[in-house]
Design a protein around this motif. Structure first.
Motif, PDB file in Angstrom:
ATOM      1  N   UNK A   1      15.014 -41.564  59.128  1.00 47.76           N
ATOM      2  CA  UNK A   1      15.430 -40.631  58.389  1.00 47.76           C
ATOM      3  C   UNK A   1      16.221 -39.850  59.539  1.00 47.76           C
ATOM      4  N   UNK A   2      15.690 -39.391  60.800  1.00 49.28           N
ATOM      5  CA  UNK A   2      15.560 -38.692  62.213  1.00 49.28           C
ATOM      6  C   UNK A   2      16.472 -39.628  62.207  1.00 49.28           C
ATOM      7  N   UNK A   3      17.048 -40.236  62.455  1.00 49.84           N
ATOM      8  CA  UNK A   3      17.754 -40.893  63.841  1.00 49.84           C
ATOM      9  C   UNK A   3      19.008 -41.402  62.772  1.00 49.84           C
ATOM     10  N   UNK A   4      18.521 -41.574  61.540  1.00 52.23           N
ATOM     11  CA  UNK A   4      20.505 -41.906  60.755  1.00 52.23           C
ATOM     12  C   UNK A   4      21.088 -40.532  60.674  1.00 52.23           C
ATOM     13  N   UNK A   5      20.245 -39.527  60.154  1.00 57.94           N
ATOM     14  CA  UNK A   5      20.840 -38.337  59.678  1.00 57.94           C
ATOM     15  C   UNK A   5      21.410 -37.556  61.435  1.00 57.94           C
ATOM     16  N   UNK A   6      20.237 -37.983  62.768  1.00 57.65           N
ATOM     17  CA  UNK A   6      21.160 -37.094  63.738  1.00 57.65           C
ATOM     18  C   UNK A   6      22.294 -38.296  64.047  1.00 57.65           C
ATOM     19  N   UNK A   7      22.852 -39.264  63.628  1.00 54.34           N
ATOM     20  CA  UNK A   7      23.902 -39.564  64.397  1.00 54.34           C
ATOM     21  C   UNK A   7      25.370 -39.480  63.169  1.00 54.34           C
ATOM     22  N   UNK A   8      24.279 -39.309  61.359  1.00 55.73           N
ATOM     23  CA  UNK A   8      25.328 -38.752  61.070  1.00 55.73           C
ATOM     24  C   UNK A   8      25.750 -37.563  61.145  1.00 55.73           C
ATOM     25  N   UNK A   9      24.741 -37.075  61.603  1.00 56.97           N
ATOM     26  CA  UNK A   9      25.444 -34.871  61.732  1.00 56.97           C
ATOM     27  C   UNK A   9      26.535 -34.690  63.637  1.00 56.97           C
ATOM     28  N   UNK A  10      26.110 -36.651  63.817  1.00 57.06           N
ATOM     29  CA  UNK A  10      27.099 -36.321  65.454  1.00 57.06           C
ATOM     30  C   UNK A  10      28.137 -36.673  65.045  1.00 57.06           C
ATOM     31  N   UNK A  11      28.318 -37.720  64.723  1.00 57.88           N
ATOM     32  CA  UNK A  11      29.017 -38.261  63.734  1.00 57.88           C
ATOM     33  C   UNK A  11      30.770 -36.739  63.149  1.00 57.88           C
ATOM     34  N   UNK A  12      30.042 -36.691  62.333  1.00 51.85           N
ATOM     35  CA  UNK A  12      30.939 -35.070  61.908  1.00 51.85           C
ATOM     36  C   UNK A  12      31.118 -34.474  62.460  1.00 51.85           C
ATOM     37  N   UNK A  13      30.340 -33.490  63.801  1.00 50.37           N
ATOM     38  CA  UNK A  13      30.642 -32.755  65.023  1.00 50.37           C
ATOM     39  C   UNK A  13      31.560 -33.349  65.226  1.00 50.37           C
ATOM     40  N   UNK A  14      32.242 -34.348  66.092  1.00 51.57           N
ATOM     41  CA  UNK A  14      32.494 -35.054  66.991  1.00 51.57           C
ATOM     42  C   UNK A  14      34.538 -35.423  66.413  1.00 51.57           C
ATOM     43  N   UNK A  15      33.893 -35.188  64.090  1.00 48.44           N
ATOM     44  CA  UNK A  15      35.021 -34.775  63.865  1.00 48.44           C
ATOM     45  C   UNK A  15      36.156 -33.716  63.998  1.00 48.44           C
ATOM     46  N   UNK A  16      34.978 -32.644  64.052  1.00 49.19           N
ATOM     47  CA  UNK A  16      35.745 -31.072  63.434  1.00 49.19           C
ATOM     48  C   UNK A  16      35.693 -31.011  65.032  1.00 49.19           C
ATOM     49  N   UNK A  17      35.268 -31.647  66.568  1.00 51.55           N
ATOM     50  CA  UNK A  17      35.895 -30.705  67.794  1.00 51.55           C
ATOM     51  C   UNK A  17      36.461 -31.364  68.262  1.00 51.55           C
ATOM     52  N   UNK A  18      37.251 -33.075  67.723  1.00 50.98           N
ATOM     53  CA  UNK A  18      37.868 -33.753  68.123  1.00 50.98           C
ATOM     54  C   UNK A  18      39.310 -33.273  66.679  1.00 50.98           C
ATOM     55  N   UNK A  19      39.564 -32.439  66.023  1.00 55.79           N
ATOM     56  CA  UNK A  19      40.310 -31.595  65.440  1.00 55.79           C
ATOM     57  C   UNK A  19      40.607 -32.303  64.330  1.00 55.79           C
ATOM     58  N   UNK A  20      40.202 -33.241  63.620  1.00 56.34           N
ATOM     59  CA  UNK A  20      40.667 -34.498  62.747  1.00 56.34           C
ATOM     60  C   UNK A  20      40.198 -33.475  61.091  1.00 56.34           C
ATOM     61  N   UNK A  21      39.731 -32.849  61.406  1.00 58.11           N
ATOM     62  CA  UNK A  21      38.715 -31.720  59.722  1.00 58.11           C
ATOM     63  C   UNK A  21      38.639 -31.251  60.163  1.00 58.11           C
ATOM     64  N   UNK A  22      38.996 -30.150  58.856  1.00 58.62           N
ATOM     65  CA  UNK A  22      38.262 -28.927  58.680  1.00 58.62           C
ATOM     66  C   UNK A  22      36.559 -28.909  58.525  1.00 58.62           C
ATOM     67  N   UNK A  23      36.058 -27.614  59.029  1.00 57.19           N
ATOM     68  CA  UNK A  23      34.746 -27.950  58.404  1.00 57.19           C
ATOM     69  C   UNK A  23      34.438 -28.082  56.646  1.00 57.19           C
ATOM     70  N   UNK A  24      35.224 -27.680  56.172  1.00 59.52           N
ATOM     71  CA  UNK A  24      34.764 -28.055  54.325  1.00 59.52           C
ATOM     72  C   UNK A  24      35.175 -29.326  54.291  1.00 59.52           C
ATOM     73  N   UNK A  25      35.647 -30.723  54.960  1.00 58.79           N
ATOM     74  CA  UNK A  25      36.118 -31.710  54.470  1.00 58.79           C
ATOM     75  C   UNK A  25      34.694 -32.221  55.207  1.00 58.79           C
ATOM     76  N   UNK A  26      34.522 -31.759  56.313  1.00 59.91           N
ATOM     77  CA  UNK A  26      32.905 -32.640  55.930  1.00 59.91           C
ATOM     78  C   UNK A  26      31.475 -31.797  55.704  1.00 59.91           C
TER      79      UNK A  26
END
Length: 190
Positions: A147-172
């Protein structure tokens, strides 16, 4: 098929989730997105999120399935995981088409308006990554590191989508919540 009935049955979760999402859209999305200045690292964030979703997360899923094969048949686990991703893909595409939300900084005026022909809401990367994370965490509940590894990767992917200016926070947030539900249902809904 079970999610709409579950949303009504678990209204104590559904109502705050809907109200929280509405608050994010109304008060947080635009001001927070405006704080991210355009720069070259946005492209790097998008590329990294794609790589993590398409390479690292599947490798982790396959590795977990074979490392923990005493708990479950790895081939059945992978087949169930692929089915969960199939459901997620269909659901996210239908939701994107219905919402038509404009992406930040990419099309039109970037204000995140709905029904503008965009495809920002919800985040497919967040939904897919949290589907896999939730699926693995629910499939192997005795192994907390999964769970720690999987949720860590999922959170990292989501944060990168935000900093990459692809999504708003609510989208994520919505993509992550829906992905969590699909992944949990893939293991627990019978």
């Amino acid at each position: 098929m079970h999610l709409p009935a579950a949303a009504v049955h678990h209204w104590k979760f559904t109502v705050p989730a809907v109200l929280g999402t509405a608050a994010l859209i109304a008060f947080v999305d635009q001001p927070a997105s405006a704080q991210i200045a355009p720069n070259d690292s946005a492209y790097d964030s998008r590329t990294a999120s794609d790589d993590l979703l398409l390479i690292a997360l599947p490798i982790e899923g396959v590795a977990d399935s074979f490392i923990l094969r005493r708990d479950h048949n790895p081939w059945k686990t992978m087949l169930a995981g692929v089915a969960a991703i199939g459901y997620t893909t269909a659901a996210v595409q239908a939701l994107k088409l219905a919402a038509g939300r404009e992406r930040p900084f990419l099309t039109g005026d970037g204000d995140g308006g709905f029904f503008q022909g965009g495809n920002s809401f919800p985040s497919g990367h967040a939904m897919a990554s949290f589907t896999v994370a939730s699926f693995l965490a629910h499939r192997y509940p005795r192994h907390k590191w999964v769970a720690w590894v999987a949720y860590g990767l999922a959170t990292t992917i989501s944060v990168l989508r935000y900093t990459g200016k692809v999504h708003f926070s609510s989208d994520l947030v919505v993509g992550g919540m829906l992905g969590y539900l699909v992944g949990a249902c893939a293991v627990n809904c019978r």
